[in-house]
Design an enzyme around this catalytic site. Structure first.
Site, PDB file in Angstrom:
ATOM      1  N   CYS A  84       8.161 -10.595  -2.820  1.00 51.93           N
ATOM      2  CA  CYS A  84       9.289  -9.939  -2.180  1.00 51.93           C
ATOM      3  C   CYS A  84      10.473  -9.982  -3.141  1.00 51.93           C
ATOM      4  CB  CYS A  84       9.622 -10.629  -0.857  1.00 51.93           C
ATOM      5  SG  CYS A  84      10.305 -12.287  -1.053  1.00 51.93           S
ATOM      6  N   HIS A 115       6.319  -3.413  -3.957  1.00 55.67           N
ATOM      7  CA  HIS A 115       6.447  -4.830  -4.302  1.00 55.67           C
ATOM      8  C   HIS A 115       7.460  -5.001  -5.422  1.00 55.67           C
ATOM      9  CE1 HIS A 115       3.219  -5.917  -1.690  1.00 55.67           C
ATOM     10  NE2 HIS A 115       2.280  -5.312  -2.401  1.00 55.67           N
TER      11      HIS A 115
END
Length: 401
Positions: free
Chosen positions: A48, A255
Site C-alpha cells: 500500500c 499497487h
C-alpha cells in the site's frame, strides 16, 4: 485497471483497501549498506502507499544520491541534520508494528520538513500543506486516488494525495505510456489523464461522427492492450528517467512499491510477508512488461525464492550429472573431429541405466555370462531407445571449459 464499460462512472486506479488484520505489519530486518535495517512487510493485497513511503524513508539513510543530491549521503540542500530528522527510526528488536505507529512516524517526518525560512509567505504555505497532508494520511493505509497521464513516467494529475510525496521529496513514477511510434494512439490519447480518457471513450463511441467513433475505439484498444499498466516504451523511459541509487515509489496494477535503480537496472522492494524469513529475497527485478522477473538479495545478487523452480528441488544425483557431462563431452569431441555425434540418452534413460547398474552392484552374478545384445525398438528420429555407449575412464577426468 481496464477501461470502464460504456456508461459506467470513471474511477481512477487505486490500491485496494486491506482487511482488518492488516492493521499489523511484520518487520523484516535486512543488512542494507552495511547496517541492520528494518523493512515493513504486508501479507495481502500488495504494497500500500503507506508501506511504500515508509520503506523509502527506512532505506534512504544509507542510499547514495538521496533525493537527487550529490551522492554524499546528505539530504536536500546537503543538510544531513534534516535527513536524520526525516529518517524513520524503529527499535532494534521491533518485529511487529501497527498502522497507527507507522502514521505517527510518517507524521513526524512530514513535520520535520518545516522550512527554516521564517518569512510569512513560506510559513503560511507550509501550514496549508500540513493541513492538506493530515487529511490525506488516513488514506495511505487503504488507497490513494492516483490519476496517471500517459505522456511521462512522472506525469500525474495533481490531487491533494500527491502532497505527501512532494513534502517528503519522494519521486512517484509509473510506466503506463503511449508509444510515440503509434501515431494513432498518440492522437487518440493525447495529454489526457486516465479519467479523462475513459470519459472520451464513452463520448466518442456515442458520437455520430465516424472519425470520433474510430478515435474512441483506438483509445479503448490502448487501455485494453495495456491493462497491466506498464508498456515497453514506459519501461524504457522509466529506466532512463530514474537516477542511479534513487529511491522512489512505483505505481502499477493498483499497487505502490518501493523502487530503486542500481547499476542501470530497476528493482522493486519485496514486501510480501511470505518472504519474512528469507534474507536472500529482498529485491525483485523490473526488466520486462510481461511480469518475468527474478529475486535478488540486498547486494542485488541473483537468488531463488522458495517455491520457485530449483529452489526446493532435491539434491541432484552426482552420478547422473557426471553421465550427462560425459555425454556432452563426447558430443563436443565428435563435432570437433567432424564425426556424427553419438546417440545421447535422455534423463529418464540415464536414470534407468544408473538404477540398473546399482541393482547389479547389490546383486552380483559372478558366474553369469553376458547375454548377447538384443535389438531395441527405435525412437522417433531413428535413434535407438536406451542405446548405451562404453565409458572411458579418461572421460571422467576431463574438464569442460
Amino acid at each position: 485497471a481496464p477501461p470502464a464499460a460504456p456508461g459506467a462512472a470513471a474511477e481512477p486506479p487505486r490500491a485496494q483497501p486491506p482487511g482488518r488484520e492488516q492493521d499489523f505489519y511484520c518487520v523484516k530486518w535486512i543488512s542494507w549498506k552495511g547496517q541492520r535495517t528494518p523493512v515493513v512487510t504486508q501479507s495481502e493485497n500488495g504494497p500500500c502507499p503507506l508501506l511504500a513511503i515508509i520503506n523509502v524513508l527506512l532505506l534512504q539513510w544509507k542510499a547514495s544520491g538521496l533525493w537527487g543530491g550529490s551522492g554524499d549521503g546528505k539530504g536536500p540542500g546537503g543538510d544531513p541534520t534534516l535527513l536524520w530528522l526525516l529518517q524513520v527510526k524503529l527499535p532494534p528488536q521491533k518485529e511487529v508494528i501497527t498502522a497507527e505507529e507507522l502514521m505517527a512516524h510518517l507524521g513526524n517526518c512530514i513535520l520535520a520538513t518545516q522550512p527554516r525560512d521564517t518569512s510569512e509567505g513560506l510559513q503560511l504555505n507550509f501550514q496549508q500543506n500540513i493541513s492538506d497532508t493530515m487529511t490525506v494520511l488516513p488514506k495511505l493505509s487503504t488507497g490513494l486516488d492516483v490519476n496517471v497521464r500517459f505522456t511521462g513516467v512522472s506525469d500525474f494529475e495533481y490531487t491533494p494525495e500527491c502532497i505527501v510525496f512532494d513534502l517528503l521529496n519522494i519521486p512517484l513514477y509509473h510506466g503506463w505510456l503511449v508509444d510515440p511510434q503509434s501515431p494513432e494512439q498518440v492522437q487518440a490519447v493525447g495529454k489526457l489523464s486516465y479519467n479523462q480518457l475513459v470519459e472520451k471513450i464513452i463520448t466518442c463511441k456515442q458520437a455520430s461522427d465516424s472519425s470520433l467513433v474510430s478515435e474512441g475505439l483506438v483509445a479503448e484498444h490502448f487501455l485494453e492492450s495495456t491493462a497491466s499498466q506498464l508498456t515497453f516504451h514506459g519501461l524504457c523511459e522509466l529506466t532512463a528517467r530514474a537516477r542511479e541509487g534513487e529511491l522512489g515509489v512505483f505505481f502499477r496494477n493498483n499497487h505502490f512499491s518501493t523502487m530503486i535503480k542500481h547499476k542501470g537496472h530497476l528493482y522493486l522492494l519485496v514486501t510480501d510477508q511470505g518472504f519474512l524469513q528469507e534474507q536472500g529475497v529482498v529485491w525483485e527485478s523490473l526488466h520486462s512488461v510481461d511480469g518475468d522477473s527474478c529475486f535478488c538479495d540486498t547486494e542485488f545478487h541473483l537468488s531463488h525464492a522458495p517455491g520457485k523452480e530449483g529452489a526446493t528441488a532435491a539434491p541432484p544425483d552426482h552420478r547422473l550429472q557426471q553421465s550427462q557431462v560425459d555425454q556432452d563431452y563426447m558430443v563436443a569431441l565428435s563435432l570437433q573431429q567432424g564425426q556424427d555425434p553419438p546417440s545421447v540418452l535422455s534423463d529418464l534413460e540415464l536414470a534407468r541405466q544408473l538404477q540398473q547398474e546399482e541393482y547389479q552392484q547389490h546383486h552380483p552374478h559372478p558366474h553369469a555370462h553376458p547375454a548377447p545384445p538384443q535389438p531395441l525398438p527405435a525412437q522417433a528420429g531413428g535413434r535407438a531407445a536406451g542405446e548405451r555407449r562404453q565409458r572411458r575412464k579418461s572421460d571422467l577426468d576431463c574438464t569442460l571449459l
